[in-house]
Design a protein around this motif. Structure first.
Motif, PDB file in Angstrom:
ATOM      1  N   GLY A  43       2.367  -5.074  12.818  1.00 46.82           N
ATOM      2  CA  GLY A  43       2.403  -4.058  13.163  1.00 46.82           C
ATOM      3  C   GLY A  43       2.913  -2.773  12.290  1.00 46.82           C
ATOM      4  O   GLY A  43       3.484  -1.759  12.749  1.00 46.82           O
ATOM      5  N   ILE A  44       2.744  -3.124  11.013  1.00 42.66           N
ATOM      6  CA  ILE A  44       3.250  -2.212   9.999  1.00 42.66           C
ATOM      7  C   ILE A  44       2.071  -0.919   9.881  1.00 42.66           C
ATOM      8  O   ILE A  44       0.933  -1.013  10.445  1.00 42.66           O
ATOM      9  N   ASP A  45       2.657   0.255   9.718  1.00 38.45           N
ATOM     10  CA  ASP A  45       1.613   1.306   9.436  1.00 38.45           C
ATOM     11  C   ASP A  45       1.538   1.611   8.122  1.00 38.45           C
ATOM     12  O   ASP A  45       1.923   0.914   7.257  1.00 38.45           O
ATOM     13  N   GLY A  46       0.844   2.817   7.753  1.00 38.25           N
ATOM     14  CA  GLY A  46       0.398   2.962   6.402  1.00 38.25           C
ATOM     15  C   GLY A  46       1.570   2.984   5.368  1.00 38.25           C
ATOM     16  O   GLY A  46       1.835   2.540   4.327  1.00 38.25           O
ATOM     17  N   ALA A  47       2.649   3.893   5.867  1.00 43.53           N
ATOM     18  CA  ALA A  47       3.644   4.092   4.998  1.00 43.53           C
ATOM     19  C   ALA A  47       4.479   2.711   4.718  1.00 43.53           C
ATOM     20  O   ALA A  47       4.838   2.524   3.675  1.00 43.53           O
ATOM     21  N   ALA A  48       4.531   1.883   5.664  1.00 37.97           N
ATOM     22  CA  ALA A  48       5.289   0.907   5.756  1.00 37.97           C
ATOM     23  C   ALA A  48       4.581  -0.292   4.590  1.00 37.97           C
ATOM     24  O   ALA A  48       4.958  -0.914   3.709  1.00 37.97           O
ATOM     25  N   SER A  49       3.203  -0.206   4.724  1.00 39.89           N
ATOM     26  CA  SER A  49       2.607  -0.880   3.899  1.00 39.89           C
ATOM     27  C   SER A  49       2.422  -0.487   2.482  1.00 39.89           C
ATOM     28  O   SER A  49       2.552  -1.164   1.104  1.00 39.89           O
ATOM     29  N   GLU A  50       2.646   0.885   2.199  1.00 39.63           N
ATOM     30  CA  GLU A  50       2.857   1.236   0.816  1.00 39.63           C
ATOM     31  C   GLU A  50       4.106   0.965   0.279  1.00 39.63           C
ATOM     32  O   GLU A  50       4.315   0.818  -0.918  1.00 39.63           O
ATOM     33  N   ALA A  51       5.325   0.879   1.092  1.00 41.90           N
ATOM     34  CA  ALA A  51       6.340   0.387   0.762  1.00 41.90           C
ATOM     35  C   ALA A  51       6.281  -1.019  -0.036  1.00 41.90           C
ATOM     36  O   ALA A  51       7.083  -1.255  -0.879  1.00 41.90           O
ATOM     37  N   LEU A  53       6.540  -4.606  -4.757  1.00 44.98           N
ATOM     38  CA  LEU A  53       6.048  -5.906  -5.657  1.00 44.98           C
ATOM     39  C   LEU A  53       5.781  -5.114  -6.774  1.00 44.98           C
ATOM     40  O   LEU A  53       6.041  -5.943  -7.912  1.00 44.98           O
ATOM     41  N   VAL A  54       5.137  -4.114  -6.928  1.00 43.26           N
ATOM     42  CA  VAL A  54       4.703  -3.703  -8.504  1.00 43.26           C
ATOM     43  C   VAL A  54       6.007  -3.370  -9.179  1.00 43.26           C
ATOM     44  O   VAL A  54       5.814  -3.191 -10.598  1.00 43.26           O
ATOM     45  N   ALA A  55       7.206  -2.707  -8.595  1.00 38.00           N
ATOM     46  CA  ALA A  55       8.303  -2.714  -9.251  1.00 38.00           C
ATOM     47  C   ALA A  55       9.144  -3.925  -9.737  1.00 38.00           C
ATOM     48  O   ALA A  55      10.195  -3.668 -10.344  1.00 38.00           O
ATOM     49  N   ASP A  56       8.657  -4.915  -9.423  1.00 38.16           N
ATOM     50  CA  ASP A  56       9.473  -6.378  -9.668  1.00 38.16           C
ATOM     51  C   ASP A  56       8.504  -7.169 -10.830  1.00 38.16           C
ATOM     52  O   ASP A  56       7.844  -7.930 -10.352  1.00 38.16           O
ATOM     53  N   PRO A  57       9.138  -6.695 -12.070  1.00 36.64           N
ATOM     54  CA  PRO A  57       8.386  -7.580 -13.126  1.00 36.64           C
ATOM     55  C   PRO A  57       8.363  -9.174 -12.959  1.00 36.64           C
ATOM     56  O   PRO A  57       7.653  -9.762 -13.505  1.00 36.64           O
ATOM     57  N   GLU A  58       9.606  -9.747 -12.564  1.00 34.51           N
ATOM     58  CA  GLU A  58       9.702 -10.987 -12.655  1.00 34.51           C
ATOM     59  C   GLU A  58       8.712 -11.612 -11.617  1.00 34.51           C
ATOM     60  O   GLU A  58       8.107 -12.751 -11.756  1.00 34.51           O
TER      61      GLU A  58
END
Ligand code: PHE
Length: 455
Positions: free
Chosen positions: A131-139, A144-149
């Protein structure tokens, strides 16, 4: 002339087609094609891309396979041997070295993106997209990409999988996997396109991809045309020796031209299907076509979150995409490994480990460029984007020019005729020869000159 390679041979012509299609079809088609087409405005870019595939990509692919099959060694040694036979300079082996460099740089970021794909298998399976929308998907994507580990963990998993296959030798195992999984990925893409045609804004997607808007292209024509050509090289795995080394495992009797028609056709079809699955959703959800490398990771989850059995389809899709990336990554590593085995006397296992660790280390720099090192840029690009741009748009086409010149001007005509003409007929041979001597190199050079503003 050698008839076999020390690294093994494909068991049949079909095995070669599967392996080479496995190399060509990958993140380049499903991740890179939609996002670059989106960055350069759609239709006109797609048209230039298709022209580049037909006029430049196909003849160069034929040349690359032919050179590999004639040389029967890693690209470096094949080029050296073929140059010696033709009485030309040994410097032609630099083409092989440049290919190793390209493969090294490509795989370092390719593995990070393949890591995103693996991570998304689990996000889809956990029902995160429901049920996510575009904005939630971007979040979700940004987290993910903000998390180097996390990125490091998935990058590592992917590289281990690649090294495992290359250490055993690519001829064994690859064929069976590709034979089953590639058609499944294809079917799934068709399902996605059907879904997009029902739930997305299909008319907008279709016209975006296939109605060339040259006004849009003209705004930044040099860069857009260069990128369309670069996308053709990247997607067809050309210009760095991957297809050359796969050609070196091909039997001397197989028809090269026929195989190339199938491989290039499949590759192009998959890219267009990916575009048709993604852009209708982009427009229906009000997302930005030009949002960059995250495009498919931001759009497809919205579709999976809404379609019936979306979690199932989502897991399957990202799994198959990771698999397609895997069969491409194997071909990126193979030339280096073959070289280490031939010239340094390493076992395959040791060679694959060494090359794998080196790529893995460089991959860490790529994944850090998405977060901790985001501030460090060269020409306005972070490391990952820079490697992506530099390899596809500069190194691969440059490799392509040299392959074309070598195959068309340096190699004895009797050799190429012997390799191609018997199975594909004299007329097709003459056409190929015209394309490889004139059209392909001249086009690439013109695109380069145009991109740097000289014409
Ligand atoms: N063709 C592969 C893809 O589209 C990437 C690749 C490029 C593989 C160059 C080998 C050599 O994903």
């Amino acid at each position: 002339m050698q008839t076999t390679s020390m690294h093994g041979m494909w068991s049949s012509r079909l095995a070669f087609i599967f392996a080479a299609t496995g190399s060509a079809v990958g993140l380049g088609n499903i991740w890179r094609f939609p996002y670059t087409a989106g960055e350069y405005g759609g239709g006109a870019f797609v048209l230039v891309y298709l022209l580049c595939v037909a006029a430049i990509g196909v003849p160069i692919m034929i040349a690359e396979i032919m050179l590999g099959r004639r040389g029967r060694q890693s690209p470096i040694n094949s080029m050296r041997a073929l140059a010696e036979q033709a009485g030309a300079s040994r410097a032609w082996q630099l083409l092989g070295w440049m290919g190793i460099l390209s493969g090294f740089l490509i795989l370092s970021f390719y593995s990070v993106i393949a890591g995103w794909t693996l991570a998304y298998v689990f996000r889809a399976g956990a029902g995160l997209f429901e049920g996510i929308d575009g904005a939630a998907s971007e979040a979700i994507f940004s987290a993910l990409v903000a998390d180097p580990e996390r990125l490091l963990a998935w990058h590592t998993v992917f590289m281990v999988l690649v090294v495992m296959v290359v250490a055993r030798g690519v001829a064994s195992g690859l064929e069976m996997a590709v034979r089953v999984l590639m058609p499944t990925l294809f079917l799934l893409l068709v399902v996605m396109v059907l879904y997009a045609s029902q739930a997305g804004d299909f008319a907008a997607g279709l016209s975006y991809l296939f109605t060339p808007d040259f006004g849009e292209l003209r705004a930044n024509a040099g860069d857009a045309i260069l990128s369309a050509m670069g996308q053709a090289f990247f997607s067809l795995s050309l210009g760095m020796g991957a297809i050359m080394i796969y050609g070196s495992y091909l039997s001397s009797h197989a028809s090269i031209g026929g195989n190339v028609a199938i491989i290039a056709g499949m590759d192009t079809l998959v890219a267009l299907l990916a575009g048709l699955a993604i852009f209708p959703i982009v427009f229906a959800q009000g997302l930005e076509p030009s949002s960059g490398p995250g495009l498919i990771f931001q759009t497809l989850p919205v579709a999976f979150g809404q379609m019936p059995f979306g979690a199932f389809f989502g897991v399957l899709f990202f799994l198959l995409l990771a698999f397609a990336a895997w069969t491409s990554a194997i071909s990126l590593l193979e030339p280096m490994v073959a070289y280490l085995v031939e010239n340094k006397g390493f076992s395959r296992v040791r060679a694959a480990l060494l090359a794998g660790v080196a790529v893995w280390l460089l991959g860490i720099a790529c994944l850090l460029s998405l977060n901790a090192w985001a501030g460090f840029t060269v020409f306005g690009k972070g490391i990952l984007d820079l490697f992506d741009y530099l390899t596809a748009n500069v190194l691969l086409p440059l490799g392509g020019i040299f392959i074309a010149i070598f195959a068309g001007w340096v190699l004895d005509e009797t050799v190429s005729r012997d390799e191609l003409s018997a199975t594909n007929g004299a007329v097709l041979y003459r056409i190929w020869r015209g394309l490889i001597r004139w059209l392909a190199p001249v086009c690439v050079i013109l695109v380069f000159l145009n991109a740097v503003g000289l014409i």
